[in-house]
Write a protein that holds these residues in place. Structure first.
Motif, short mmCIF file in Angstrom:
data_model
loop_
_atom_site.label_atom_id
_atom_site.label_comp_id
_atom_site.label_asym_id
_atom_site.label_seq_id
_atom_site.Cartn_x
_atom_site.Cartn_y
_atom_site.Cartn_z
N ASP A 180 0.90 -1.22 0.09
CA ASP A 180 -0.10 0.15 0.07
C ASP A 180 0.80 1.15 0.17
O ASP A 180 0.58 2.44 -0.52
N ALA A 181 2.15 1.05 0.41
CA ALA A 181 3.07 2.34 0.44
C ALA A 181 3.67 2.39 -0.76
O ALA A 181 4.63 3.35 -1.01
N GLY A 182 3.20 1.59 -1.95
CA GLY A 182 4.06 1.84 -3.25
C GLY A 182 5.22 0.90 -3.09
O GLY A 182 6.02 1.20 -4.21
N ILE A 183 5.53 0.21 -2.27
CA ILE A 183 6.62 -0.79 -2.44
C ILE A 183 6.61 -1.97 -2.91
O ILE A 183 5.91 -2.96 -2.21
N PRO A 184 7.18 -2.37 -3.96
CA PRO A 184 7.05 -3.91 -4.51
C PRO A 184 7.52 -4.83 -3.67
O PRO A 184 8.91 -4.59 -3.04
N VAL A 185 7.13 -6.08 -3.51
CA VAL A 185 7.73 -7.20 -2.91
C VAL A 185 7.71 -8.47 -3.88
O VAL A 185 6.72 -8.81 -4.21
N ARG A 186 8.87 -8.79 -4.24
CA ARG A 186 9.04 -9.60 -5.38
C ARG A 186 9.84 -11.10 -5.01
O ARG A 186 9.59 -12.02 -5.78
N THR A 187 10.54 -10.91 -3.99
CA THR A 187 11.38 -12.16 -3.56
C THR A 187 11.32 -12.38 -2.07
O THR A 187 10.90 -11.59 -1.36
N GLU A 188 11.43 -13.78 -1.69
CA GLU A 188 11.48 -14.03 -0.51
C GLU A 188 12.81 -14.67 -0.05
O GLU A 188 13.23 -15.28 -0.82
N GLN A 189 13.47 -14.22 1.11
CA GLN A 189 15.06 -14.29 1.48
C GLN A 189 14.79 -15.18 2.67
O GLN A 189 14.49 -14.58 3.94
N HIS A 190 15.44 -16.26 2.71
CA HIS A 190 15.34 -17.29 3.88
C HIS A 190 16.82 -17.32 4.50
O HIS A 190 17.58 -17.67 3.73
N GLY A 191 17.15 -17.09 5.72
CA GLY A 191 18.60 -17.43 6.16
C GLY A 191 18.57 -18.21 7.42
O GLY A 191 17.47 -18.25 8.10
N ASP A 192 19.88 -18.82 7.32
CA ASP A 192 20.01 -19.56 8.46
C ASP A 192 19.40 -21.07 8.35
O ASP A 192 20.13 -22.03 8.58
N VAL A 193 18.02 -21.20 8.46
CA VAL A 193 17.13 -22.24 8.56
C VAL A 193 17.64 -23.26 7.45
O VAL A 193 17.64 -22.91 6.28
#
Length: 755
Positions: A118-131
């Motif tokens: 809603d703030a106009g920020i795209p979300v395209r990728t999920e990053q998972h660390g450690d696990v």
């Protein structure tokens, strides 16, 4: 000519909710990291094309969500602009999650991204660390949320990666859709290699070694290497940009530039060959054994989740039936009804708090960095107090919501009339006939069989006290006959009278429902784990373990009513634990219930506790319920993911190869299992399961850092199982798990009941 022609350096911090400091401090500081990143970006006056420009990736979404709650319009605009010009990327994973959360929790996490978009920020990728893994069904949930790329910056301690790091592949979801997946290097190399601290000489040496390894690989199809500049809860700096400048001065023919995870994956995805590997199945997490380090809190978390699911369903049904006048209490009492009814806004705010607490507990940071080395420090205890509070906070709020919801449901509908007894509610869309327990009179528990149509509510009369128990070793009710041998700690014969089949493996040294301990032998004390507990990993098989089952010389006690036959026995292992076991056969149900209460004193050092289910199923196939999917153990897993143990949601189906025998099994409280036998320390690359045994791995102590260093437990574990048809078993596992996730609700009740 070198194959790797370009390097991309990713600036980020690895998000632990705790570990380096208390969760009470760390969680809020990550929101401040967003502001610090904006400051660093503003202070960087490099022109846009410059390779050493400060760029940053927010590894998980929660810090940005917390930032947006208090950000000014100017701050939001600045973040949006920095994302638009490629300086910053925001990823779509809420936190670095374990395999504890169910699909509903993951879906709630993805819904929480809305303020970012809603703030106009795209979300395209999920990053998972450690696990070391992620549930298979999450792949579909990601795609449904508009995220089609996954980065796993996997920490290989205590396990194996499915492919050599780094590698890329298509992860095929249960639906057949695919997620472009980068199995990246361990993010911690960013600190280990001197990158985040700007040690340019060390960084050059380590990165050059990394590039040479990539050059030598025939299975890495890209001309670009990705390097992480991050580590646990690192406060952001721009020091890593020095590494870029130094590298480019020394290696102009193989340039390096800063990147975000979005821009890096744009490059790799564009270069992906048509024959990029496609892997389908569960990413079974080697680290999930840590769930067994805190058996009580995991059980609390799982019950909180059931309460929340029930509350939502009951409120929805009450609204459909037409809200009435619920019976309100005058005391804010644990065993009483609500004193007031919340409005829609209050309800949603409370549900949001429950979702947040559940996700914070299901996140991967279990304790402090010194929990194992300094288990008695104030820091270790304070840290675990904060982590455990997420489970208990969710439990308090969700239970309260559920009580209100059930009272509102009872009073909803037409023609309310007074009722007194045990309120039962089927909140599912299927008819349900199942056993329920409820506390009545503030002290005793009753067992009833509820027979309910879909989405319905009723009040059942309270049964009389159970008759006086008698001595006995065998009970028979409905389609089953069970025999307990106290010396073998459990049920040694369980006959399905409908088919004549024996359900318990006669070759097992212990009975079904027995408590089995696993301790290190005298010879095993020479294992490398006693030099450094970190040496519990694939490089060190073992240590050698001895197993013993709790047993008793006393005669079991049998109780029979019109509804069921019940056998209760006790067992113990001197100095280790005591246990009591209750098996219930129902006269008109195919399900068998088992409750095992364990009292175990605190102990340090490697050990494990199991509740054993040695089913007589030869040449078995195991079908396991994970978040959003059912998978076949071994054959539907990514390579080299955990075969020694699994973290499931609730249900397992086991069937033999000729289709003549199958069993459905479910766990209420304890998600860890070992299949086909005991496998601790084998680090197997394939599942060795000669028999259809399911061993519920209640607790263990096989850790080296943030999991609890000691094991103690006093509580009751609940299981349910029954014979099943081999055909359609996968669907049956999903249905059995769903029923256990949303069981028929039952509680003592006095008040109106609508029709």
């Amino acid at each position: 000519m070198p194959r790797i022609r370009r390097l991309l350096l990713l600036g980020h911090t690895h998000h632990d909710v705790g570990y380096t400091n208390s969760p009470r401090i760390i969680d809020g500081m990550h929101a401040q990291i967003v502001r610090e990143v904006l400051r660093l970006a503003a202070a960087d006056d490099a022109a846009s094309p410059d390779p050493d420009r400060f760029r940053w990736t927010f590894e998980v979404a929660r810090p940005v969500l917390n930032f947006l709650r208090s950000a000014t319009d100017d701050e939001v605009r600045e973040l949006r602009d920095r994302v638009a010009d490629g300086t910053i990327a925001v990823t779509g994973g809420y936190l670095n999650m374990t395999q504890l959360p169910d699909l509903a929790e993951f879906e709630a996490a993805y819904r929480s991204l809305r303020p970012i978009r809603d703030a106009g920020i795209p979300v395209r990728t999920e990053q998972h660390g450690d696990v070391n893994g992620i549930a298979w069904g999450v792949a579909d949930a990601m795609l449904d949320a508009g995220i089609d790329r996954l980065v796993m910056a996997l920490n290989p301690d205590h396990g194996r990666a499915p492919l050599e790091q780094p590698s890329a592949f298509w992860w095929e979801a249960p639906s057949g859709r695919r997620v472009f997946t980068l199995l990246s290097t361990h993010y911690g190399f960013g600190e280990e290699w001197g990158i985040v601290d700007g040690d340019v000489e060390l960084a050059e040496q380590r990165i050059l070694e990394f590039v040479e390894r990539l050059d030598a690989r025939d299975d890495y199809p890209f001309d670009t290497g990705v390097v992480h500049a991050g580590n646990d809860n690192r406060w952001p700096t721009a020091l890593f940009t020095r590494v870029v400048r130094h590298w480019n001065d020394r290696h102009p023919g193989r340039p390096m530039e800063t990147a975000t995870i979005d821009s890096a994956l744009d490059v790799l995805a564009a270069q992906a060959p048509d024959d990029l590997p496609v892997l389908r199945g569960e990413w079974a997490d080697w680290w999930s054994h840590g769930h067994g380090s805190t058996a009580r809190e995991v059980a609390v978390y799982r019950e909180a989740r059931r309460f929340a699911l029930s509350a939502r369903a009951a409120l929805r049904l009450a609204g459909e039936r037409g809200e009435g006048e619920p019976a309100l209490a005058t005391v804010l009492g644990y065993r009483r009804g609500p004193v007031r009814v919340r409005d829609e806004s209050e309800l949603e705010q409370t549900f949001a708090r429950v979702e947040e607490e559940l996700l914070l507990f299901g996140e991967h940071t279990w304790g402090s960095w010194e929990t194992y080395s300094k288990p008695h420090s104030h820091f270790s205890h304070s840290h675990w107090n904060a982590k455990a509070a997420f489970a208990y906070g969710a439990w308090d709020l969700a239970r309260d919501l559920n009580v209100e919801a059930l009272y509102r449901l009872a009073a909803s509908g037409a023609d309310p009339a007074p009722a007194d007894g045990v309120l039962v509610a089927n909140l599912s869309d299927e008819p349900r006939r199942e056993a329920v327990e409820a506390e009545v009179d503030g002290s005793r528990r009753v067992t009833l069989v509820a027979d309910l149509p879909p989405t319905s509510v009723a009040v059942l009369p309270v049964t009389e006290d159970e008759p006086t128990p008698r001595d006995g070793t065998t009970i028979e009710a409905g389609r089953f006959r069970a025999t307990v041998d106290p010396a073998r700690g459990g049920v040694v014969s369980l006959i399905d009278l409908a088919s004549g089949r024996e359900l318990v493996d006669p070759a097992s040294p212990h009975g079904l429902g027995s408590v089995v301990t696993e301790t290190v032998t005298a010879a095993g004390r020479s294992h490398a784990i006693f030099v450094n507990p970190k040496n519990f990993n694939p490089a060190f098989l073992g240590p050698e373990l001895a197993r013993s089952h709790a047993a008793s010389r006393t005669t079991p006690q049998v109780t029979e009513t019109d509804a069921y036959a019940r056998i209760h026995w006790s067992s113990e292992l001197d100095g280790q634990l005591t246990a009591s076991h209750t098996l219930t056969l129902f006269r008109d149900l195919d399900d068998i219930d088992l409750a095992v209460s364990i009292a175990k004193p605190e102990r340090f050092g490697p050990e494990s506790i199991f509740v054993a289910f040695p089913f007589a199923v030869s040449d078995p196939e195991f079908l396991l319920e994970t978040a959003g999917a059912v998978f076949a153990a071994d054959s539907e897993q990514l390579p080299d993911t955990s075969k020694d143990w699994y973290s499931i949601q609730h249900a397992i189906g086991v069937r033999n190869s000729d289709g003549t025998t199958a069993v459905l099994w479910g766990t209420v409280d304890a998600p860890l299992v070992q299949l086909g036998g005991f496998h601790t320390g084998e680090w197997a690359r394939s599942l060795d399961a000669p028999a259809g045994h399911i061993n519920s791995w209640v607790m263990n102590n096989l850790h080296f850092t943030n999991f609890q260093a000691r094991q103690e437990f006093t509580g009751t574990l609940h299981y349910r199982f029954r014979p099943a048809g081999a055909e359609g078993l996968r669907a049956a596992v999903a249905a059995y798990g769903a029923a256990m996730a949303l069981p028929v609700q039952a509680r003592s009740y006095t008040g109106p009941l609508g029709s």
